[in-house]
Structure formats: structure tokens, C-alpha cells
Design a protein around this motif. Structure first.
Motif, PDB file in Angstrom:
ATOM      1  N   ILE A  41      -6.620   1.108   3.361  1.00  0.00           N
ATOM      2  CA  ILE A  41      -6.661   2.691   3.199  1.00  0.00           C
ATOM      3  C   ILE A  41      -5.467   3.283   3.867  1.00  0.00           C
ATOM      4  O   ILE A  41      -4.652   4.071   3.459  1.00  0.00           O
ATOM      5  CB  ILE A  41      -7.887   3.269   3.523  1.00  0.00           C
ATOM      6  CG1 ILE A  41      -8.899   2.740   2.559  1.00  0.00           C
ATOM      7  CG2 ILE A  41      -7.699   4.688   3.462  1.00  0.00           C
ATOM      8  CD1 ILE A  41     -10.374   2.985   3.157  1.00  0.00           C
TER       9      ILE A  41
ATOM     10  N   ALA B 218      -0.548   6.869   5.195  1.00  0.00           N
ATOM     11  CA  ALA B 218       0.755   6.943   6.061  1.00  0.00           C
ATOM     12  C   ALA B 218       1.706   7.155   5.007  1.00  0.00           C
ATOM     13  O   ALA B 218       2.737   8.257   5.239  1.00  0.00           O
ATOM     14  CB  ALA B 218       0.811   5.875   7.077  1.00  0.00           C
TER      15      ALA B 218
ATOM     16  N   SER C 194       1.210   4.042  -3.030  1.00  0.00           N
ATOM     17  CA  SER C 194       1.192   5.696  -2.583  1.00  0.00           C
ATOM     18  C   SER C 194       2.320   6.400  -3.070  1.00  0.00           C
ATOM     19  O   SER C 194       2.300   7.504  -3.897  1.00  0.00           O
ATOM     20  CB  SER C 194       0.848   5.902  -1.124  1.00  0.00           C
ATOM     21  OG  SER C 194       0.955   7.195  -0.805  1.00  0.00           O
TER      22      SER C 194
ATOM     23  N   GLN D 200       0.815  -1.188   0.227  1.00  0.00           N
ATOM     24  CA  GLN D 200       0.200   0.102   0.232  1.00  0.00           C
ATOM     25  C   GLN D 200       0.924   1.098  -0.077  1.00  0.00           C
ATOM     26  O   GLN D 200       0.646   2.276  -0.638  1.00  0.00           O
ATOM     27  CB  GLN D 200      -0.896   0.117   1.288  1.00  0.00           C
ATOM     28  CG  GLN D 200      -2.062  -1.070   1.338  1.00  0.00           C
ATOM     29  CD  GLN D 200      -1.324  -2.228   2.055  1.00  0.00           C
ATOM     30  OE1 GLN D 200      -0.042  -2.753   1.663  1.00  0.00           O
ATOM     31  NE2 GLN D 200      -2.081  -2.802   2.771  1.00  0.00           N
ATOM     32  N   MET D 201       1.994   1.187   0.943  1.00  0.00           N
ATOM     33  CA  MET D 201       2.935   2.318   0.949  1.00  0.00           C
ATOM     34  C   MET D 201       3.463   2.680  -0.539  1.00  0.00           C
ATOM     35  O   MET D 201       3.832   3.798  -0.937  1.00  0.00           O
ATOM     36  CB  MET D 201       3.985   2.090   2.001  1.00  0.00           C
ATOM     37  CG  MET D 201       3.261   2.195   3.405  1.00  0.00           C
ATOM     38  SD  MET D 201       4.620   1.809   4.731  1.00  0.00           S
ATOM     39  CE  MET D 201       3.608   2.528   6.150  1.00  0.00           C
TER      40      MET D 201
ATOM     41  N   PRO E  53      -2.098   2.382   5.499  1.00  0.00           N
ATOM     42  CA  PRO E  53      -0.939   2.405   5.016  1.00  0.00           C
ATOM     43  C   PRO E  53      -0.416   3.256   3.896  1.00  0.00           C
ATOM     44  O   PRO E  53       0.479   3.920   3.745  1.00  0.00           O
ATOM     45  CB  PRO E  53      -0.663   1.083   4.616  1.00  0.00           C
ATOM     46  CG  PRO E  53      -1.721   0.188   5.385  1.00  0.00           C
ATOM     47  CD  PRO E  53      -2.967   0.958   5.348  1.00  0.00           C
ATOM     48  N   ARG E  54      -1.472   3.419   2.862  1.00  0.00           N
ATOM     49  CA  ARG E  54      -1.286   3.988   1.769  1.00  0.00           C
ATOM     50  C   ARG E  54      -1.247   5.507   2.223  1.00  0.00           C
ATOM     51  O   ARG E  54      -0.648   6.363   1.658  1.00  0.00           O
ATOM     52  CB  ARG E  54      -2.578   4.115   1.013  1.00  0.00           C
ATOM     53  CG  ARG E  54      -2.472   4.810  -0.652  1.00  0.00           C
ATOM     54  CD  ARG E  54      -3.321   4.521  -1.635  1.00  0.00           C
ATOM     55  NE  ARG E  54      -3.247   5.395  -2.686  1.00  0.00           N
ATOM     56  CZ  ARG E  54      -2.800   4.961  -3.854  1.00  0.00           C
ATOM     57  NH1 ARG E  54      -2.280   3.725  -4.133  1.00  0.00           N
ATOM     58  NH2 ARG E  54      -2.586   5.736  -4.884  1.00  0.00           N
TER      59      ARG E  54
ATOM     60  N   GLN F  33      -3.758   0.376  -6.457  1.00  0.00           N
ATOM     61  CA  GLN F  33      -3.387  -1.003  -5.718  1.00  0.00           C
ATOM     62  C   GLN F  33      -4.356  -1.784  -5.346  1.00  0.00           C
ATOM     63  O   GLN F  33      -5.520  -1.291  -5.400  1.00  0.00           O
ATOM     64  CB  GLN F  33      -2.882  -0.329  -4.192  1.00  0.00           C
ATOM     65  CG  GLN F  33      -4.045   0.105  -3.326  1.00  0.00           C
ATOM     66  CD  GLN F  33      -3.763   0.765  -1.988  1.00  0.00           C
ATOM     67  OE1 GLN F  33      -2.594   1.477  -1.970  1.00  0.00           O
ATOM     68  NE2 GLN F  33      -4.234   0.295  -0.996  1.00  0.00           N
TER      69      GLN F  33
END
Lengths: 249, 308
Positions: free
Chosen positions: B98, B103, A133, A129-130, B100-101, A139
Motif C-alpha cells: 500500500i 507515496a 499509482s 507500486q509507484m 509505496p503506491r 497492481q
């Protein structure tokens, strides 16, 4: 299309770990290590996409200690074409791993990145997820079915209430859940072949990413152990105990 | 401290785990707002406004939030983030998707699935399938985290917070919602049920889960499964209890034909009373069970149903 697949070295998930005597960490000395089971599913999916003619190359990336080469060799034996190890001294935070991966993506330009949904050591479920982003990409987490259709992906996700299907534009990041596939066992000839596949080892300092931890671990402790109770002789006795001793039914 | 809670809901109703998250937020202290983002989610927003102690409910009602797509949700929360010291969501597949994205977007620390609030910057969480608990701290100015429902009590619901509509629309166009196949069940949800009965590989096939369902119906219980049973294709993944499935802590957990692998124990060992029914007297599940029954489950389970 090139696929980047990420591989993490973790303690064997079937082995019970112990907390270190000074309560500062988990004691991994002499613990059997393995590829994180969800990473294995990620590698399998990438290799299947190559076998189906959708992917042209599968690059396996691991970020960790020098011994992570073993897990990269496992990925190569399963069918990945080449490996990259970003070598670090100790454990890294997920956000740092995502930032390092971002640099690899800038160089490799994959159309898809596949990861496990979580690693069985830190149990976070956050790196994919990171990364999505930081890249500004779509994702697809907890995937149980992945279909590539031109420039987009139809992805079925395992959610608490059942299954959710989403459409993602590419490039994208996908994280794998259990039912996506059943990873193959690497055959002996493929294990031998994997030893000759290219594995590039890069020092972490070359990437210019700030490695300073943001999270401080103050203590690691063993949870309260549950004691086994009594073995009963009959269903009638069980029902009686649940009613009168515990009052739960 | 000012805290934003991301509500878990299905547009029509608020999921109970939002109330557990509220309790965790209350332990940190300060003003607490709740974000309800969805499509036609007015009734979920009304339910959120009734949570005791909530200051404001922020509502983002737009088609682009249908299915709670992580890309659009994280972008929405990012527009609000500078007002908050903590952003929290329940540990659900939505929260874990949601936050972690978010962060990473905020370049801040993320704590996954906290089980205790030690102070405003220090939390506990489990690692290695619940075999160790770490106490972690950050100095980051915005702290983002998901909260394990079973680790916190439910907050009360006799409040009346103000509801404010947000006009922000953060449709990034990266992903779109196609459809949802919901597991239909009249039984309580696994994570909030008072009694759970789960089956493992010993059930032999999916059809045999019907004997567990009969017991569940008598007890008002939810039906779960071990990873082995899900892997073998007996039942769907949304029934999985364990490290890689759902974490439950009911008053009574009945494990049937489950050997008790480390990863399954991680999902149920905080249950108040554990019963194990297994024909193998050496199965590890007996080492955590309050009551064990060494028996063929195909005899014992129907007998249990009759006895209830």
C-alpha cells in the motif's frame, strides 16, 4: 497485447559488497554485476505469455547506466523482442524511475507491465507500486501465479499469512515473487540472436522528468559483524549451554 | 508532528507488529492516530484504541477494504494525508503493497523498512541484504515509511483512545478480493516468536520438516525455512526467512541444514542466540552462530527433541 518488462542491473546477489572507505556509498568497483533475480522472473513470465499466444510483443526496459545494455541483452536472449535503455549517469530514486517509465508507457501503450518485487541492492520493493499509482492502474504485487482471463487478471499473491487471490482489471502492473516461475537459461544460439535484436538507447534528458533527488544519503555504514562462537561436540552440551549460559530455553 | 499509523490486522484482531510501529512513531513524537480499515473490523479497532499514547482511532469499515487492496487503501489514506507529517505502516506484505503506491500518489518520498528513527526527517534502513546500513533524510513535507517490527520494542496497551468512524468509501473498482488461503498453524507467528527453528536444503524434502516441528512444539517455537528450501518446493513461501522473505530476531534461532547464504543471514542475524546444525564444517552459517554442531541433522535433531 504488448508487455513491458523492466530490468535492473545490480551487483551479483551472491557477492558480499563492501562499504566505501568514506562511508558515502557501497563500493561497486570491480564487483560482478548481474540482472536482478526478480527481474529475471519478470522477463520469464512475459516471454511465457508470448509463447502462450497471450502477448504479441515483449519490450524490455532498463533505466540506468550504459552498462545496463548487458542486462537488456540477457532479457533479449531469454526471448524479449526488443530493448529500450534510458541512459542515466548514476543511480535514480524509485519515484523518478516510475515517472520515466510512465513516459515510456504513454508511447508504447502496453497492456501489462511486469517487474520484480524488489531489487537485491536497495531492497526497497516500491517501483511497481509507484508506477501503478502514477498510471491509475491496478497492481498485483508479490505474484506467485498469474492467469489472464479476457480483460482481467486472476493473480495469486504471496502474503505473510499465506496466499491471497485478487482480480485485477487491465492494464495493470504486476510484480513477481520467487515462485512465479523458474527463469530459463539463455541458449548460446539465443544469446547470438539477441545481439541482433533492436536496442534503443535514449538519453534521460529527453523525457522531461525532474531528476532532482528527494532523499539525501547522509551515511552508509557496515553493520556490527557477528562473531562465530564455539563448535560443540554433542547435543547434550548444546542443550546445557542454551539452558545455563544463555537461558533461552 | 502528527503521525498516522496504518494498522495491521485481520479484522478480528490487531497484529502485534502494529505495536512495534507505534514505538517508532513515539520516537518521532507528536500526536499519533491509527487507521483501521477493513470489513467488520470493530474488534481490531477496539484493540488499536488500547495502544498507549494513541490519540484517535479512525475506522473505515466497508466491503471495499476487505483484503486490504492497495488501490482502495491508498485512495482512502490519500483523503486523510494532508493532516499528517508522517504516515507509517509495519513492514508486512500489506504495508509494502500500500504505502509505496500512496507515496507516489502524494508525490512524496518513501522509506522502506526503517530500522531506526534518528530524527523526524532522518532514518536508517538496510541495503544489500543487510550488509550495509544507510542513513537517509528527506525534506518532503509528508514522509511515508514502513517500519521493521524486530527493530522496535512493543508499545504498551493500557490506553483508551477515541474511536471515530470514517464515512469515506474509496472503491476504485480496479481490483477485487477473491479469496485467501491462510497457512493454518497452532505455533506462534514467525516474526513475533521467541524461538525459531528453520530448515534449509539439507532437510531434503517437505516431509522431513516434521522433525523440526516436533522440536518447535516442545519449545513453543515457530518453524521457518531458507529460500533454498522454498525454491526446492519443500515448504510454502510464507515460511521463508531472509532478504526476500521475513526478517526475524528471536531470542533463539536454530538453523538446521542451512548453509548460510548472504540472503538468509539478512533475515536472522539480529537474533540474540544463533545455533547452527550442519554436517558441512565449512558452511558459512557457522561464522555467525554462537553454537555450532557439526552433525547429521537426521541424528542431531531427534536427539535434541529427546533432550528437551
Amino acid at each position: 497485447m504488448k508487455i513491458l518488462v523492466m530490468v535492473k542491473r545490480v551487483s551479483d546477489p551472491n557477492v558480499m559488497i563492501r562499504v566505501s572507505a568514506d562511508n558515502s556509498s557501497v563500493d561497486l568497483n570491480n564487483v560482478k554485476m548481474a540482472i536482478n533475480p526478480f527481474c529475471e522472473i519478470a522477463v520469464e513470465e512475459a516471454v511465457r505469455l508470448k509463447e502462450a499466444g497471450i502477448a504479441s510483443e515483449v519490450v524490455a526496459l532498463s533505466i540506468g547506466t550504459s552498462q545496463s545494455q548487458e542486462q537488456l541483452r540477457t532479457a533479449l536472449a531469454m526471448g524479449a523482442d526488443r530493448g529500450i535503455l534510458i541512459e542515466s549517469e548514476g543511480p535514480l530514486e524509485s519515484l523518478t524511475v516510475a515517472k520515466l517509465t510512465q513516459k515510456v508507457i504513454a508511447e508504447e501503450q502496453p497492456g501489462l507491465v511486469i517487474l520484480g518485487k524488489q531489487s537485491t541492492d536497495t531492497d526497497n520493493s516500491q517501483t511497481g507500486q509507484m508506477l501503478a499509482s502514477l498510471m491509475g492502474w491496478a497492481q498485483g504485487t508479490f505474484a506467485s501465479k498469474l492467469e489472464i482471463d479476457g480483460e482481467s487478471i486472476n493473480l495469486t499473491r504471496e502474503v505473510d499469512s499465506g496466499l491471497q487471490t485478487v482480480r485485477l482489471s487491465m492494464p495493470a502492473v504486476v510484480t513477481c515473487d520467487l515462485r512465479l516461475n523458474e527463469p530459463r537459461f539463455a541458449s548460446l544460439p539465443n544469446i547470438m540472436k539477441a545481439k541482433r535484436k533492436p536496442l534503443d538507447i535514449k538519453p534521460i534528458a529527453d523525457f522531461g522528468v525532474d531528476l532532482t533527488p528527494r532523499i539525501k544519503t547522509l551515511m552508509v555504514e557496515t553493520p556490527n559483524e557477528r562473531q562465530g562462537g564455539e563448535v560443540l561436540s554433542s547435543v547434550a552440551e548444546l542443550v546445557e549451554k542454551l539452558k545455563t549460559e544463555k537461558g533461552v530455553i | 508532528m502528527t503521525i498516522l499509523i496504518i494498522a495491521e490486522h485481520d479484522n478480528k484482531s490487531l497484529k502485534e507488529i502494529t505495536l512495534n510501529t507505534m514505538t517508532a512513531a513515539t520516537q518521532i513524537g507528536g500526536d499519533i492516530d491509527v487507521l483501521v480499515a477493513g470489513e467488520n473490523c470493530g474488534s481490531a479497532a477496539d484493540a488499536a484504541a488500547a495502544i498507549t499514547g494513541v490519540r484517535r482511532v479512525l475506522v473505515a469499515d466497508h466491503a471495499c477494504y476487505n483484503g486490504q487492496l492497495a488501490e482502495n487503501m491508498a485512495a482512502l489514506i490519500e483523503t486523510l494525508a494532508s493532516d499528517y507529517s508522517h504516515i507509517m505502516a509495519p513492514t508486512t506484505t500489506s504495508g509494502k503493497n500500500i504505502l509505496p503506491r500512496l507515496a507516489a500518489t502524494l508525490d512524496t518520498s518513501y522509506f522502506s523498512d526503517i530500522i531506526s528513527v534518528e530524527s523526524a526527517d532522518t532514518f536508517k534502513r538496510t541495503i544489500y541484504a543487510g550488509n550495509a546500513i544507510e542513513t537517509v533524510q528527506t525534506a518532503d513535507s509528508i514522509k511515508v515509511m514502513t517500519v521493521r517490527g524486530t527493530a522496535f520494542d512493543l508499545s504498551e496497551t493500557n490506553g483508551s483512545a477515541t474511536i471515530e468512524a470514517l464515512s469515506t468509501v474509496t472503491d476504485l473498482g480496479l481490483s477485487s478480493f477473491v479469496n485467501e488461503e491462510l497457512a493454518e498453524s497452532e505455533r506462534p507467528e514467525l516474526t513475533s516468536a521467541n524461538i525459531v527453528i528453520s530448515g534449509g536444503r539439507g532437510m531434503q524434502n517437505g516431509e522431513n520438516f516434521s522433525i523440526l516441528e516436533k522440536v518447535a512444539d516442545k519449545l513453543g517455537a515457530a518453524v521457518g525455512a531458507s529460500r533454498a528450501a522454498v525454491d526446492a518446493g519443500f515448504v510454502p513461501n510464507d515460511m521463508q526467512v531472509g532478504q526476500t522473505g521475513k526478517i526475524v530476531a528471536p531470542d533463539l534461532y536454530i538453523a538446521v541444514g542451512i548453509s548460510g547464504a548472504i540472503q538468509h543471514l539478512a533475515g536472522m542475524k539480529d537474533s540474540k542466540v544463533i545455533v547452527a546444525i550442519n554436517k558441512d564444517p565449512d558452511a558459512p552459517i557457522f561464522s555467525v552462530a554462537d553454537y555450532g554442531l557439526v552433525a547429521d541433522l537426521f541424528d542431531a535433531v531427534p536427539e535434541l527433541e529427546q533432550a528437551l
